[in-house]
Scaffold this active site. Structure first.
Site, PDB file in Angstrom:
ATOM      1  CB  THR A   1     -12.005  -0.749   5.603  1.00  0.00           C
ATOM      2  OG1 THR A   1     -11.999  -1.823   4.651  1.00  0.00           O
ATOM      3  CG2 THR A   1     -10.743  -0.813   6.447  1.00  0.00           C
ATOM      4  CB  CYS A   2     -14.343   3.758   7.405  1.00  0.00           C
ATOM      5  SG  CYS A   2     -13.359   4.201   5.956  1.00  0.00           S
ATOM      6  CB  SER A   3     -18.331   1.182   9.383  1.00  0.00           C
ATOM      7  OG  SER A   3     -18.797   2.452   9.030  1.00  0.00           O
TER       8      SER A   3
ATOM      9  CB  THR B   1     -16.808   3.213   3.546  1.00  0.00           C
ATOM     10  OG1 THR B   1     -15.804   3.755   4.401  1.00  0.00           O
ATOM     11  CG2 THR B   1     -17.419   4.325   2.694  1.00  0.00           C
TER      12      THR B   1
END
Length: 159
Positions: free
Chosen positions: A48-50, A46
């Protein structure tokens, strides 16, 4: 009620990839007798996560480990296959990519979120914690849509 600083992590089984297959690991396997930084994300791959959360821990892994930390765990309500692939894609060799595929651990600590409005189902809130021998000594849970208190740089300051 969400778990808090000073609480012991509950017994749970999570999964990691070993020798090409999902392998169960208990919370005792992961935390007993160790000082571990855990950060959880709503979902592998996703935005922000990546683009920010995982890369921050990849870049700061050596500095975190140099502070007397035995390991860094990235946790998500994804399966071990996805977590392994995501870790390889993001050069996260210094981290242990852990899947909470059914969300059992996440629910047991009260840090789940409802992502069904985005087609994600039940996921983990974004957080980071420092765990000493199974006990939470620091817990930093993000407000929705934020990445401040759980980012690698913020946790590094807490060590």
């Amino acid at each position: 009620m969400a778990i808090q600083e000073g609480d012991k992590l509950p017994d749970a089984t999570l999964h990691v990839m070993q020798e090409g297959r999902p392998t169960p690991m208990t919370t005792a396997d992961l935390f007993a007798g160790k000082r571990v930084v855990v950060f959880a994300v709503p979902g592998a791959y996703t935005p922000t996560c990546s683009q920010a959360h995982l890369p921050g821990y990849v870049v700061n892994a050596a500095a975190i480990l140099a502070k007397g930390v035995d390991g860094i765990i990235c946790l998500s309500v994804n399966d071990a296959f996805v977590m392994d692939s995501w870790g390889k894609d993001k050069n996260a060799e210094a981290l242990l990519m852990v899947g909470d595929g059914n969300g059992d651990f996440t629910r047991s600590i009260g840090l789940e979120m409802d992502g069904s409005g985005f087609g994600l189902g039940t996921r983990s809130q974004r957080y980071a914690m420092i765990v000493d021998d199974g006990t939470i000594t620091k817990l930093a849970v993000e407000d929705p849509g934020q990445l401040e208190v759980s980012k690698a740089e913020a946790i590094l300051e807490q060590l």
